[in-house]
Design an enzyme around this catalytic site. Structure first.
Site, mmCIF file in Angstrom:
data_model
loop_
_atom_site.group_PDB
_atom_site.id
_atom_site.type_symbol
_atom_site.label_atom_id
_atom_site.label_comp_id
_atom_site.label_asym_id
_atom_site.label_seq_id
_atom_site.Cartn_x
_atom_site.Cartn_y
_atom_site.Cartn_z
ATOM 1 N N CYS A 102 0.837 -1.204 0.000
ATOM 2 C CA CYS A 102 0.000 0.000 0.000
ATOM 3 C C CYS A 102 0.877 1.262 0.000
ATOM 4 C CB CYS A 102 -0.957 -0.045 1.189
ATOM 5 S SG CYS A 102 -2.296 1.159 1.128
ATOM 6 N N VAL A 103 0.629 2.205 0.899
ATOM 7 C CA VAL A 103 1.390 3.451 0.915
ATOM 8 C C VAL A 103 2.762 3.288 1.556
ATOM 9 C CG1 VAL A 103 -0.591 4.997 0.753
ATOM 10 C CG2 VAL A 103 0.150 4.179 2.994
#
Length: 314
Positions: A102-103
């Site tokens: 993800c981030v």
């Protein structure tokens, strides 16, 4: 044993942290032993909005890892502590495999290790990642990107896709398939993030109109099926079938069928000594050449090399 170090920092996303811990922890070798040693490492105390944790290991664990997983963090816009960036850069220089979920890609990009490479992150954050790190080629449409040493994945469940991909890289499709079953997850999902960006475009759930067709395709993948055959069985025109298949799976019926055949071929390559030509015929390809071309396109290597790496009887 292959050591996985999962990096835990303040504001870590719990799902992103738990995904690699559980996935690699589930993974077993064919004799039933653990395939990975999993470490959670970070600062002395890690604080999030919902819990506080004390990792068993500090950043020193990154130096002994074969693979480092960088989960996403809620405050991904904040600068990463310099000691973390230095530890990741040092690991990259040693050749350690590093993957983000993800981030977590923002941390990996901050190190400079993704410069000049294709990468992904959650589609909501992709534009921000591209703006902040213009040297990174950000692709918002895929579930994960494998550059060899450095990997990035999209949000939430895409981290599980990437972890299963790593298990298959390390241990072969049979071990990865067992891990996927324990995770109640398909070993490989077709399509990419694009199928999730539109709010009314859900992933294929159980009980949809295509589920019986997918089961039938899987059971009959080795037979000589044309698009017209599939459409006839589904009771649709070929045009309607293609449209609904793309809406609900992110791919076409024939592409799905080819990948199912390749998965069956992987099993035969790992568990039998059948010649390549025989496997090509058994899984439903019209010629060994077509089989080899499709296998390389899906798996990234040729059948002989795959067998040499993953055959259980070698």
């Amino acid at each position: 044993m292959h050591t996985i170090a999962v990096l835990a920092l303040d504001d870590v996303i719990p799902f992103d942290l738990a995904t690699p811990v559980q996935t690699f922890g589930f993974t077993r070798t064919p004799d039933g032993g653990p395939a990975y040693r999993v470490l959670v490492c970070g600062t002395a105390t890690v604080r999030t909005e919902t819990f506080t944790m004390h990792p068993h290991r500090g950043l020193d664990a990154l130096a002994e890892a074969d693979t480092i997983i960088v989960p996403g963090h809620d405050n991904h816009g904040a600068p990463t502590p310099p000691e973390v960036l230095d530890a990741l850069r040092a690991a990259g220089a040693r050749g350690t495999r590093i993957a983000s979920i993800c981030v977590g890609a923002f941390i990996l990009a901050e190190t400079g290790l993704l410069d000049g490479l294709r990468a992904t992150t959650h589609w909501l954050a992709a534009a921000e990642l591209a703006a902040r790190h213009p040297k990174v080629d950000v692709d918002p449409n895929v579930l994960y990107v494998d550059n060899g040493q450095f990997l990035t994945s999209a949000g939430a469940a895409a981290g599980l896709d990437m972890c299963l991909h790593l298990v298959r890289r390390d241990r072969g499709s049979s071990v990865a398939a067992d891990t996927a079953r324990l995770s109640v997850m398909p070993l490989e999902r077709e399509g990419g993030q694009a199928q999730f960006i539109v709010a009314d475009q859900p992933a294929l759930p159980r009980g949809t109109e295509l589920e019986p067709l997918l089961r039938w395709l899987s059971d009959n993948a080795s037979t000589d099926l044309t698009l017209a055959d599939i459409a006839t069985h589904a009771g649709m025109s070929t045009r309607t079938l293609n449209r609904r298949f793309r809406e609900q799976t992110g791919t076409t019926p024939l592409s799905w069928l080819h990948r199912e055949r390749v998965r069956h071929a992987q099993y035969l390559l790992e568990n039998t000594t059948h010649p390549i030509d025989r496997i090509a015929s058994e899984v439903g390809f019209g010629s060994p050449t077509a089989f080899r071309e499709r296998f390389r396109r899906v798996v990234g290597t040729n059948p002989n090399s795959y067998r040499a790496a993953f055959a259980t009887n070698s």
